[in-house]
Write a protein that holds these residues in place. Structure first.
Motif, PDB file in Angstrom:
ATOM      1  N   UNK A 148      -5.618  -0.127  12.113  1.00 59.08           N
ATOM      2  CA  UNK A 148      -4.199  -0.155  12.451  1.00 59.08           C
ATOM      3  C   UNK A 148      -3.702   1.282  12.457  1.00 59.08           C
ATOM      4  N   UNK A 149      -3.096   1.685  13.545  1.00 56.14           N
ATOM      5  CA  UNK A 149      -2.659   3.077  13.700  1.00 56.14           C
ATOM      6  C   UNK A 149      -1.140   3.141  13.547  1.00 56.14           C
ATOM      7  N   UNK A 150      -0.712   3.737  12.453  1.00 58.60           N
ATOM      8  CA  UNK A 150       0.721   3.956  12.252  1.00 58.60           C
ATOM      9  C   UNK A 150       1.075   5.308  12.834  1.00 58.60           C
ATOM     10  N   UNK A 154       7.676  -0.414  11.284  1.00 54.92           N
ATOM     11  CA  UNK A 154       7.096  -1.732  11.533  1.00 54.92           C
ATOM     12  C   UNK A 154       5.985  -2.005  10.517  1.00 54.92           C
ATOM     13  N   UNK A 155       5.199  -0.974  10.224  1.00 47.85           N
ATOM     14  CA  UNK A 155       4.171  -1.104   9.204  1.00 47.85           C
ATOM     15  C   UNK A 155       4.776  -1.411   7.840  1.00 47.85           C
ATOM     16  N   UNK A 156       5.859  -0.732   7.519  1.00 45.07           N
ATOM     17  CA  UNK A 156       6.522  -0.967   6.228  1.00 45.07           C
ATOM     18  C   UNK A 156       7.106  -2.370   6.167  1.00 45.07           C
ATOM     19  N   UNK A 157       7.642  -2.818   7.290  1.00 48.52           N
ATOM     20  CA  UNK A 157       8.167  -4.188   7.352  1.00 48.52           C
ATOM     21  C   UNK A 157       7.038  -5.197   7.115  1.00 48.52           C
ATOM     22  N   UNK A 158       5.882  -4.959   7.746  1.00 43.25           N
ATOM     23  CA  UNK A 158       4.743  -5.866   7.582  1.00 43.25           C
ATOM     24  C   UNK A 158       4.229  -5.837   6.142  1.00 43.25           C
ATOM     25  N   UNK A 159       4.079  -4.623   5.601  1.00 41.50           N
ATOM     26  CA  UNK A 159       3.609  -4.498   4.221  1.00 41.50           C
ATOM     27  C   UNK A 159       4.613  -5.099   3.245  1.00 41.50           C
ATOM     28  N   UNK A 160       5.877  -4.894   3.536  1.00 50.06           N
ATOM     29  CA  UNK A 160       6.934  -5.437   2.668  1.00 50.06           C
ATOM     30  C   UNK A 160       6.930  -6.960   2.689  1.00 50.06           C
ATOM     31  N   UNK A 194       9.139   0.034  -1.043  1.00 52.06           N
ATOM     32  CA  UNK A 194       7.840  -0.489  -0.602  1.00 52.06           C
ATOM     33  C   UNK A 194       6.911   0.705  -0.517  1.00 52.06           C
ATOM     34  N   UNK A 195       6.450   1.134  -1.659  1.00 46.84           N
ATOM     35  CA  UNK A 195       5.690   2.359  -1.717  1.00 46.84           C
ATOM     36  C   UNK A 195       4.443   2.294  -0.838  1.00 46.84           C
ATOM     37  N   UNK A 196       4.426   3.177   0.168  1.00 43.59           N
ATOM     38  CA  UNK A 196       3.294   3.221   1.092  1.00 43.59           C
ATOM     39  C   UNK A 196       2.971   1.879   1.698  1.00 43.59           C
ATOM     40  N   UNK A 197       4.020   1.119   1.919  1.00 45.66           N
ATOM     41  CA  UNK A 197       3.849  -0.172   2.562  1.00 45.66           C
ATOM     42  C   UNK A 197       3.331  -0.045   3.975  1.00 45.66           C
ATOM     43  N   UNK A 198       3.580   1.107   4.619  1.00 44.96           N
ATOM     44  CA  UNK A 198       3.251   1.174   6.037  1.00 44.96           C
ATOM     45  C   UNK A 198       1.741   1.215   6.260  1.00 44.96           C
TER      46      UNK A 198
END
Ligand code: ADP
Ligand code: MG
Length: 465
Positions: free
Chosen positions: A143-145, A202-208, A446-450
């Motif tokens: 997955x490329x952020x 978007x990555x942070x939203x997914x991780x969150x 969301x620490x490093x959620x992305x």
């Protein structure tokens, strides 16, 4: 006495031009909602791009397997691998590495930048240990952020719209960032497929969402600022494809480019913008984010040095240098609560080169930090409030039902480390929402959620899924 009077005059003007009364924040939030709607219609005058992410399903918890993620978007980039164990075991193991980007690569060629990144990734893959398992005959997936505005053409492809945050790499605008990365990986002899290209929001939203089912939006407050949220697919007029089954689509707002007459822009902001790599652009971001806050403080201190001899009869030459005062230093000065502001004094000595500053000068400096940080934090809160308004989570439903628990995932070095900033974001949001609604809204770090979010999206879009 004359100096004092002149200093007071400058400070008063700064206070006036940076002021963000709650009524102003409300009208800024309204303006932002209007801009979001325009962006969703692809109105040619829209300021917010409201980019379609092609993410119509957020992680469920069932994801499993080995996945990699790569996060590029600021001063560092991170590589990560995670072994996902499905609903029961969740994250079995995860490892990451952070690599700082040599500044010359941020303004060099895309070939150099991507070769550097792919080489670091290949090195990281080489250290994969026993705890990680790739089924026989399968290709590793990534997955490329990529935290810059991208016109997404599918979940795993998209072209760069423009650079922000001090990046200005040649030959990239209009190019597909996944194919650039893939070609660089090939040059490194690294066999890996990019299955998801996501913005950091978007990555942070997914991780969150993976951590907390009630997450509906994600906000980044780091080097830059941006936000993403879950929109109803039928509220996106510019979406011409089939409606996704979930009925939802994650939107990357690119709110950093918001601009409005209502924004409290001072002469310092205007001058900084004028001299920046991207004049006239990313105005909201320039008032809020970590790349700029320290620089705004420096410009105000410089004015005080000129007009009111704040640091003595000669203006310290170090203070003339753009970006010498970094936001982490500003934060350290702002948080100094010692009676003689010793830490602040030491920072001024370090950064400005003035050894003996009076207590009064130190108080003034701290006050300037306070004014600049508070404006940024309050404007960020207005942005969050506008997203809640957009999705109808800003007030208790009028039909008498309970307001659903609503979680905003926040990430970024500014939010994580600058306590006075993050607490001001939270109190301002509470203030805007009012007591009743705010009791259902949670801002969560969301620490490093992305990173994990990108790996989760790589998993749900796996070629083997
Ligand atoms: P990026 O946004 O570049 O992906 P981060 O989310 O880690 O990376 O944010 C880094 C930014 O956070 C730095 O550029 C800096 O502006 C800000 N920052 C980091 N540490 C602090 C601190 N202690 N106080 C204030 N701001 C900080
Ligand atoms: Mg980041």
């Amino acid at each position: 006495a004359d100096r004092k009077r002149r200093a007071a005059a400058v400070i008063e003007e700064v206070e006036r031009s940076l002021a963000t009364p709650t009524a102003l924040l409300r009208s800024i939030a309204d303006a932002m909602v209007t801009e979001m709607e325009r962006g969703l219609r692809a109105d040619i005058h829209a300021q917010l791009k409201m980019l379609i992410s092609y993410v119509d399903n957020l992680p469920t918890g069932d994801e499993h397997g080995l996945f990699y993620a790569l996060d590029l978007g600021g001063t560092n980039f991170r590589v990560l691998r995670v072994q996902l164990g499905g609903r029961e075991k969740r994250v079995v193991k995860q490892q990451y590495e952070e690599v700082s980007i040599p500044p010359h690569l941020m303004v060099g060629t895309s070939l150099e930048l991507f070769d550097f990144i792919a080489a670091a990734l290949a090195k990281f893959v080489d250290t994969e240990g026993e705890d990680f398992h790739l089924p026989e005959g399968r290709q590793r997936e990534l997955g490329f952020t990529f935290s810059f505005p991208v016109n997404q053409t599918s979940i795993s492809s998209g072209t760069l719209i423009k650079w922000t945050k001090g990046f200005s790499v040649n030959g990239m605008v209009g190019e597909d960032v996944v194919s650039e990365l893939s070609k660089a990986m090939e040059r490194q002899g690294l066999d890996m497929k990019v299955t998801a290209l996501v913005n950091d929001t978007v990555g942070t939203l997914a991780g969150g969402r993976y951590m907390d089912n009630d997450v509906v939006a994600a906000v980044i407050l780091g080097t830059g600022t941006n936000a993403a949220y879950v929109e109803h697919a039928n509220a996106i007029p510019k979406w011409t494809g089939l409606l996704p089954k979930s009925g939802n689509m994650v939107i990357n707002t690119e709110w950093g480019s918001f601009k409005s007459d209502k924004l409290p822009l001072s002469e310092y902001d205007k001058a900084m913008d004028f001299e920046s790599l991207n004049p006239g652009e990313q105005i909201y971001e320039k008032l809020i984010s970590g790349m700029y806050l320290g620089e705004i403080v420096r410009r105000i201190l410089l004015k005080l040095a000129h007009d009111a001899s704040l640091f003595g009869d000669v203006v310290p030459s170090k203070l003339e240098q753009p970006f010498v005062l970094r936001t982490p230093d500003m934060s350290a000065m702002h948080h100094d609560s010692s009676h003689d502001l010793k830490i602040l004094g030491a920072k001024l000595k370090d950064i400005v080169g003035v050894a003996d500053t009076s207590l009064e000068v130190r108080y003034i400096t701290r006050h300037i930090c306070d004014l600049v940080a508070e404006r940024g934090a309050r404007l960020a809160a207005a942005g969050i409030y506008s997203i809640l308004k957009k999705i109808g989570r800003d007030k208790v439903p009028s039909n008498g039902s309970k307001m659903p628990r609503t979680v905003i995932a926040l990430d970024g070095g500014l939010y994580e480390h600058y306590k006075k900033f993050s607490s001001c974001v939270e109190t301002t949001l509470t203030d805007l929402l009012g007591e009743e609604a705010s009791s259902s809204v949670v801002a969560k770090l969301a620490n490093d959620g992305s990173g994990i979010g990108a790996a989760l999206l790589a998993a749900s879009h796996s070629q083997y899924a």
